[in-house]
Structure formats: C-alpha cells, structure tokens
Motif scaffolding. Structure first.
Motif, PDB file in Angstrom:
ATOM      1  N   VAL A   1      11.436   1.913   3.056  1.00 27.76           N
ATOM      2  CA  VAL A   1      11.784   1.047   4.115  1.00 27.76           C
ATOM      3  C   VAL A   1      10.568   1.098   5.257  1.00 27.76           C
ATOM      4  O   VAL A   1      10.142   1.907   5.500  1.00 27.76           O
ATOM      5  CB  VAL A   1      13.166   1.397   4.785  1.00 27.76           C
ATOM      6  N   THR A   2      10.595   0.056   5.975  1.00 27.27           N
ATOM      7  CA  THR A   2       9.619   0.048   7.186  1.00 27.27           C
ATOM      8  C   THR A   2      10.302   0.692   8.363  1.00 27.27           C
ATOM      9  O   THR A   2      11.400   0.052   8.952  1.00 27.27           O
ATOM     10  CB  THR A   2       9.137  -1.427   7.487  1.00 27.27           C
ATOM     11  N   ALA A   3       9.787   1.744   8.936  1.00 24.61           N
ATOM     12  CA  ALA A   3      10.494   2.248  10.139  1.00 24.61           C
ATOM     13  C   ALA A   3       9.520   1.831  11.375  1.00 24.61           C
ATOM     14  O   ALA A   3      10.260   1.723  12.371  1.00 24.61           O
ATOM     15  CB  ALA A   3      10.034   3.786  10.024  1.00 24.61           C
ATOM     16  N   ASN A   4       8.326   1.315  11.424  1.00 28.20           N
ATOM     17  CA  ASN A   4       7.845   0.942  12.512  1.00 28.20           C
ATOM     18  C   ASN A   4       6.619  -0.127  12.052  1.00 28.20           C
ATOM     19  O   ASN A   4       5.919   0.337  11.086  1.00 28.20           O
ATOM     20  CB  ASN A   4       7.399   2.040  13.241  1.00 28.20           C
ATOM     21  N   ILE A   5       6.274  -1.152  12.771  1.00 28.65           N
ATOM     22  CA  ILE A   5       5.095  -1.862  12.534  1.00 28.65           C
ATOM     23  C   ILE A   5       4.223  -2.418  13.692  1.00 28.65           C
ATOM     24  O   ILE A   5       5.237  -2.880  14.475  1.00 28.65           O
ATOM     25  CB  ILE A   5       5.270  -2.875  11.395  1.00 28.65           C
ATOM     26  N   ASN A   6       3.258  -2.202  13.853  1.00 26.31           N
ATOM     27  CA  ASN A   6       2.521  -2.695  15.131  1.00 26.31           C
ATOM     28  C   ASN A   6       1.485  -3.496  14.837  1.00 26.31           C
ATOM     29  O   ASN A   6       0.462  -3.168  13.995  1.00 26.31           O
ATOM     30  CB  ASN A   6       2.305  -1.479  15.824  1.00 26.31           C
ATOM     31  N   ILE A   7       1.281  -4.866  15.108  1.00 24.34           N
ATOM     32  CA  ILE A   7       0.385  -5.835  14.812  1.00 24.34           C
ATOM     33  C   ILE A   7      -0.370  -6.336  16.084  1.00 24.34           C
ATOM     34  O   ILE A   7       0.268  -6.667  16.711  1.00 24.34           O
ATOM     35  CB  ILE A   7       0.826  -7.170  14.136  1.00 24.34           C
ATOM     36  N   ASN A   8      -1.703  -6.078  16.113  1.00 14.43           N
ATOM     37  CA  ASN A   8      -2.520  -6.602  17.301  1.00 14.43           C
ATOM     38  C   ASN A   8      -3.235  -7.849  16.844  1.00 14.43           C
ATOM     39  O   ASN A   8      -4.161  -7.699  15.829  1.00 14.43           O
ATOM     40  CB  ASN A   8      -3.315  -5.707  17.841  1.00 14.43           C
ATOM     41  N   TYR A   9      -2.863  -9.118  17.273  1.00 21.42           N
ATOM     42  CA  TYR A   9      -3.601 -10.360  16.930  1.00 21.42           C
ATOM     43  C   TYR A   9      -4.966 -10.486  17.465  1.00 21.42           C
ATOM     44  O   TYR A   9      -4.875 -10.291  18.823  1.00 21.42           O
ATOM     45  CB  TYR A   9      -2.623 -11.478  16.892  1.00 21.42           C
TER      46      TYR A   9
ATOM     47  N   CYS B   1       0.835  -1.203  -0.004  1.00 18.25           N
ATOM     48  CA  CYS B   1       0.023  -0.035  -0.052  1.00 18.25           C
ATOM     49  C   CYS B   1       0.915   1.111  -0.098  1.00 18.25           C
ATOM     50  O   CYS B   1       0.788   2.036  -0.692  1.00 18.25           O
ATOM     51  CB  CYS B   1      -1.076  -0.047   1.188  1.00 18.25           C
ATOM     52  N   ALA B   2       2.000   1.290   0.723  1.00 17.20           N
ATOM     53  CA  ALA B   2       2.849   2.457   0.932  1.00 17.20           C
ATOM     54  C   ALA B   2       3.756   2.641  -0.421  1.00 17.20           C
ATOM     55  O   ALA B   2       3.780   3.654  -0.978  1.00 17.20           O
ATOM     56  CB  ALA B   2       3.998   2.322   2.052  1.00 17.20           C
ATOM     57  N   THR B   3       4.137   1.447  -0.936  1.00 15.41           N
ATOM     58  CA  THR B   3       4.635   1.565  -2.149  1.00 15.41           C
ATOM     59  C   THR B   3       3.883   2.229  -3.303  1.00 15.41           C
ATOM     60  O   THR B   3       4.299   3.134  -4.091  1.00 15.41           O
ATOM     61  CB  THR B   3       5.204   0.185  -2.752  1.00 15.41           C
ATOM     62  N   GLU B   4       2.506   1.573  -3.173  1.00  9.72           N
ATOM     63  CA  GLU B   4       1.661   2.320  -4.371  1.00  9.72           C
ATOM     64  C   GLU B   4       1.472   3.791  -4.054  1.00  9.72           C
ATOM     65  O   GLU B   4       1.282   4.604  -5.177  1.00  9.72           O
ATOM     66  CB  GLU B   4       0.387   1.665  -4.193  1.00  9.72           C
ATOM     67  N   VAL B   5       1.466   4.351  -2.923  1.00  5.70           N
ATOM     68  CA  VAL B   5       1.150   5.851  -2.663  1.00  5.70           C
ATOM     69  C   VAL B   5       2.568   6.682  -2.910  1.00  5.70           C
ATOM     70  O   VAL B   5       2.390   7.733  -3.497  1.00  5.70           O
ATOM     71  CB  VAL B   5       0.887   6.127  -1.205  1.00  5.70           C
TER      72      VAL B   5
ATOM     73  N   SER C   1      16.141   9.193   1.368  1.00  8.82           N
ATOM     74  CA  SER C   1      16.865  10.043   0.340  1.00  8.82           C
ATOM     75  C   SER C   1      17.638   9.043  -0.755  1.00  8.82           C
ATOM     76  O   SER C   1      18.408   8.329  -0.194  1.00  8.82           O
ATOM     77  CB  SER C   1      17.730  11.433   0.870  1.00  8.82           C
ATOM     78  N   PRO C   2      17.823   9.577  -1.846  1.00 11.27           N
ATOM     79  CA  PRO C   2      18.635   8.657  -2.731  1.00 11.27           C
ATOM     80  C   PRO C   2      20.124   8.856  -2.281  1.00 11.27           C
ATOM     81  O   PRO C   2      20.975   7.595  -2.443  1.00 11.27           O
ATOM     82  CB  PRO C   2      18.673   9.626  -4.107  1.00 11.27           C
ATOM     83  N   GLU C   3      20.589   9.861  -1.566  1.00 14.09           N
ATOM     84  CA  GLU C   3      22.046   9.980  -1.032  1.00 14.09           C
ATOM     85  C   GLU C   3      22.084   8.941   0.058  1.00 14.09           C
ATOM     86  O   GLU C   3      23.133   8.322   0.105  1.00 14.09           O
ATOM     87  CB  GLU C   3      22.244  11.493  -0.538  1.00 14.09           C
ATOM     88  N   LYS C   4      21.060   8.872   1.133  1.00 14.36           N
ATOM     89  CA  LYS C   4      21.275   7.826   2.031  1.00 14.36           C
ATOM     90  C   LYS C   4      20.971   6.562   1.575  1.00 14.36           C
ATOM     91  O   LYS C   4      21.753   5.637   2.061  1.00 14.36           O
ATOM     92  CB  LYS C   4      19.947   8.055   2.957  1.00 14.36           C
ATOM     93  N   LEU C   5      20.345   6.189   0.816  1.00 11.42           N
ATOM     94  CA  LEU C   5      20.306   4.949  -0.046  1.00 11.42           C
ATOM     95  C   LEU C   5      21.598   4.478  -0.560  1.00 11.42           C
ATOM     96  O   LEU C   5      21.880   3.307  -0.436  1.00 11.42           O
ATOM     97  CB  LEU C   5      18.895   4.744  -1.143  1.00 11.42           C
ATOM     98  N   LYS C   6      22.073   5.212  -1.335  1.00 13.80           N
ATOM     99  CA  LYS C   6      23.401   5.307  -2.076  1.00 13.80           C
ATOM    100  C   LYS C   6      24.370   4.843  -1.038  1.00 13.80           C
ATOM    101  O   LYS C   6      25.102   3.773  -1.263  1.00 13.80           O
ATOM    102  CB  LYS C   6      23.804   6.329  -3.111  1.00 13.80           C
ATOM    103  N   GLU C   7      24.436   5.633   0.005  1.00 16.07           N
ATOM    104  CA  GLU C   7      25.411   5.491   1.107  1.00 16.07           C
ATOM    105  C   GLU C   7      25.170   4.238   1.615  1.00 16.07           C
ATOM    106  O   GLU C   7      26.449   3.437   1.921  1.00 16.07           O
ATOM    107  CB  GLU C   7      25.235   6.610   2.001  1.00 16.07           C
TER     108      GLU C   7
ATOM    109  N   MET D   1       4.524   2.683   9.919  1.00 17.96           N
ATOM    110  CA  MET D   1       5.030   3.946   9.167  1.00 17.96           C
ATOM    111  C   MET D   1       6.244   3.674   8.272  1.00 17.96           C
ATOM    112  O   MET D   1       7.172   2.765   8.710  1.00 17.96           O
ATOM    113  CB  MET D   1       5.713   4.919  10.262  1.00 17.96           C
ATOM    114  N   PHE D   2       6.201   4.165   7.062  1.00 16.19           N
ATOM    115  CA  PHE D   2       7.186   3.682   5.943  1.00 16.19           C
ATOM    116  C   PHE D   2       7.765   4.893   5.532  1.00 16.19           C
ATOM    117  O   PHE D   2       7.142   5.886   5.509  1.00 16.19           O
ATOM    118  CB  PHE D   2       6.322   3.076   4.818  1.00 16.19           C
ATOM    119  N   ILE D   3       9.210   4.769   5.337  1.00 19.90           N
ATOM    120  CA  ILE D   3       9.890   5.821   4.821  1.00 19.90           C
ATOM    121  C   ILE D   3      10.593   5.795   3.494  1.00 19.90           C
ATOM    122  O   ILE D   3      11.118   4.651   3.164  1.00 19.90           O
ATOM    123  CB  ILE D   3      11.027   6.337   5.884  1.00 19.90           C
ATOM    124  N   ARG D   4      10.480   6.814   2.791  1.00 21.96           N
ATOM    125  CA  ARG D   4      11.318   6.750   1.492  1.00 21.96           C
ATOM    126  C   ARG D   4      12.596   7.344   1.641  1.00 21.96           C
ATOM    127  O   ARG D   4      12.767   8.605   1.939  1.00 21.96           O
ATOM    128  CB  ARG D   4      10.510   7.507   0.171  1.00 21.96           C
TER     129      ARG D   4
END
Length: 106
Positions: free
Chosen positions: A14-22, A4-8, A72-78, A67-70
């Motif tokens: 990258v995944t910054a945080n995920i919380n699942i309540n079963y 879903c985040a990738t589509e938007v 920066s190209p610089e950080k990803l290349k690094e 929460m998902f984060i894109r």
C-alpha cells in the motif's frame, strides 16, 4: 513507483506517502521516460524515488518520492474482513501466500 516497490517487495503493498514535484507541463499524448528506483528497504517499508523526463531525456518533467508498506497478513485480512460485501457484490477478495487476490463472481 508502486510497480518498482512491488518488484522489490513480495506480496501486496500500500502507498503510505507520495510526494510529487511538477517541473514542467506535459502535453497530452507526449512520450515520456519514467525512471524509478528503490532507495532503501526497512522492515516492511520501501522508499522509492522517481523522475520523469522528456523522450529525449533532456528535460526533467517531475520528480517524486514515496514510501510503500507491505501490511502484515493479519492486518490485511482484518481490513478485508471489514470490506462491506454490499460495496463489492460481484468481487471476492482473499489472501493466498501473502498476495491479495480478487475473484469476480459470475
């Protein structure tokens, strides 16, 4: 949720945080419905909520937020520059137009 985040958001995320309540047990081989929506975007962050129901939609099996984060190209290349080539001897990672691409070496 990441799909879903990738589509938007365009590009690599990258995944910054995920919380699942079963809420209930899901038997192996069960058919379920997954509902996800992007709640809001803020700068390079995308907040997503989701829930999973039984196939008939009557029972909620789990709820999740993330929460998902894109990066920066610089950080990803690094980061890619730090990847140890010995860990991935047959794979080459590179950026193209903000997208992370992986090429298999033959």
């Amino acid at each position: 949720m990441a799909i879903c985040a990738t589509e938007v958001m365009e590009g690599f995320i990258v995944t910054a945080n995920i919380n699942i309540n079963y809420k209930s047990v899901v038997r192996l081989g069960s058919t379920v419905l997954i509902h996800a929506k992007a709640d809001r975007m803020q700068d390079r962050r995308c907040y997503v909520s989701a829930y999973v129901t039984s196939a008939d939609g009557h029972n909620t099996l789990c709820e999740a937020t993330g929460m998902f984060i894109r990066p920066s190209p610089e950080k990803l290349k690094e980061h890619l520059d730090k990847v140890d080539e010995h860990s991935y001897p047959d794979i080459h990672f590179h950026l193209e137009k903000g997208f992370l691409l992986r090429k298999q070496k033959l």
